[in-house]
Scaffold this active site. Structure first.
Site, PDB file in Angstrom:
ATOM      1  N   LYS A  46       2.211  -1.289   7.565  1.00  0.00           N
ATOM      2  CA  LYS A  46       0.981  -0.786   6.940  1.00  0.00           C
ATOM      3  C   LYS A  46      -0.075  -0.633   8.026  1.00  0.00           C
ATOM      4  CE  LYS A  46      -2.200   0.130   3.816  1.00  0.00           C
ATOM      5  NZ  LYS A  46      -2.276   1.557   3.428  1.00  0.00           N
ATOM      6  N   ASN A 100       1.347   0.791  12.720  1.00  0.00           N
ATOM      7  CA  ASN A 100       0.414   1.861  12.385  1.00  0.00           C
ATOM      8  C   ASN A 100      -1.002   1.303  12.526  1.00  0.00           C
ATOM      9  OD1 ASN A 100      -1.393   3.414  10.451  1.00  0.00           O
ATOM     10  ND2 ASN A 100       0.441   4.692  10.387  1.00  0.00           N
ATOM     11  N   CYS A 131      -5.682   9.364   7.415  1.00  0.00           N
ATOM     12  CA  CYS A 131      -5.807   8.755   6.075  1.00  0.00           C
ATOM     13  C   CYS A 131      -6.836   9.539   5.263  1.00  0.00           C
ATOM     14  CB  CYS A 131      -6.239   7.291   6.177  1.00  0.00           C
ATOM     15  SG  CYS A 131      -6.571   6.585   4.558  1.00  0.00           S
ATOM     16  N   LYS A 166      -0.155  10.357  14.020  1.00  0.00           N
ATOM     17  CA  LYS A 166       0.272  10.740  12.662  1.00  0.00           C
ATOM     18  C   LYS A 166      -0.693  11.792  12.121  1.00  0.00           C
ATOM     19  CE  LYS A 166       1.705   8.919   8.189  1.00  0.00           C
ATOM     20  NZ  LYS A 166       2.113   7.725   7.441  1.00  0.00           N
ATOM     21  N   GLY A 244       7.774  13.043   4.507  1.00  0.00           N
ATOM     22  CA  GLY A 244       7.340  13.786   3.332  1.00  0.00           C
ATOM     23  C   GLY A 244       8.436  13.957   2.309  1.00  0.00           C
TER      24      GLY A 244
END
Ligand code: SIN
Length: 305
Positions: A46, A100, A131, A166, A244
């Site tokens: 996370k 991350n 995000c 990302k 995805g």
């Protein structure tokens, strides 16, 4: 012949190309109760921020047709507690560890990555510049090419292991951002993060998420992700991790044919937590059926009209 599932990304070897997507299995403890983490090429944690965050109030997830909306708000224990209480668990799990990292200011990304630099279990950092669920930072960094390049270049000064950027699909031109990330020094690109979306409760007339909007993930976004991976693969030279809506080995093959070297599985973990075990097995079977010696033989081999 047993096909070779190993892939090498930025000089780091992974046992196979299957990773978890950030935010879909916390720090790995619960998932390890379902299957041994060494099944994975890598576990992606996370998002970690400088200070602990409790995130948005619930409800912060909502189911949609072929997908899920989330607006968690980057809830996490903060980098110091992560290093002290969570990272040791991952040390002996025989899988690569990708952390991350998120931030609301460039300096926050730098401070978190500087702390992670001295943590041997960390193989790579994935910078979350995409995000969609926070007012400060997040997508703000990843939707501006100059800011993308600056953020990555700043982190590169303190973090010497490979850096993954990302990327967000919620931009006019993802190729422009991908090139900026590469220019800033990102050795790897991962894409896509979630697609901005909303859902409304028709009884209360309120949004289904307290954040009013969120990020759409799951099979609904797979075609969007494939098109973006294809576009970035044709424009950039660094390896790509495709993300995805991946739920099965066939999805992995599609992403690799479009140019991905590895993939991350996210929303599917909420439905079938041990799905990576099945994906790894089925990927091997597919390669065998196709007479391919290595999974790397798939990369970028889409036969376009
Ligand atoms: C969240 O924590 O709100 C999701 C993180 C992300 O989509 O990057």
């Amino acid at each position: 012949m047993t096909p070779d599932l190993k892939v090498t990304i930025a000089g780091v070897e992974f046992a196979n190309p299957i990773m978890t997507a950030s935010g879909c299995c916390g720090y790995g403890e619960e998932l390890h109760r379902v299957f041994p983490l060494k099944t994975l090429g890598a576990l992606v944690t996370k998002s970690i921020t400088l200070h602990p965050r409790s995130g948005h109030p619930v409800p912060r997830t909502a189911e949609t047709a072929s997908g899920m909306l989330n607006a968690i708000g980057l809830a996490n224990v903060g980098v110091d507690a992560f290093i002290k209480d969570k990272l040791p668990f991952l040390e002996d799990k025989q899988t690569r560890v990708i952390v991350n990292v998120a931030g609301s200011k460039i300096q926050e990304y730098v401070d978190v990555c500087a702390r992670l630099e001295d943590c041997p279990p960390v193989d790579m950092v994935e910078l979350n510049i995409s995000c969609p669920n926070v007012d400060e930072g997040g997508m703000e960094f990843g939707s501006n090419a100059a800011l993308t390049e600056k953020t990555i270049a700043s982190v590169k000064k303190v973090f010497t292991k490979p850096l993954i950027a990302k990327l967000s699909p919620n931009v006019t031109d993802i190729v422009e951002i991908a090139r900026a990330a590469e220019q800033g020094g990102a050795e790897v690109l991962s894409l896509i993060n979630s697609v901005v979306g909303a859902a409304i409760d028709i009884n209360t007339w309120q949004p289904k998420l307290t954040n009013n909007k969120g990020g759409l993930t799951g099979p609904a976004i797979k075609p969007i992700a494939l098109a973006k991976v294809d576009a970035v693969y044709n424009a950039c030279t660094v390896p790509i991790i495709g993300i995805g809506g991946i739920t099965c080995a066939a999805d992995v093959v599609e992403f690799m044919l479009c140019g991905a070297t590895a993939v991350q599985v996210g929303t599917a973990l909420f439905i079938e937590p041990d799905v990576p075990v099945k994906i790894v097995k089925d990927l091997k079977t597919y390669l065998k059926q196709k007479g391919l010696a290595s999974v790397a033989n798939l990369r970028g081999k889409v036969r376009k009209y």
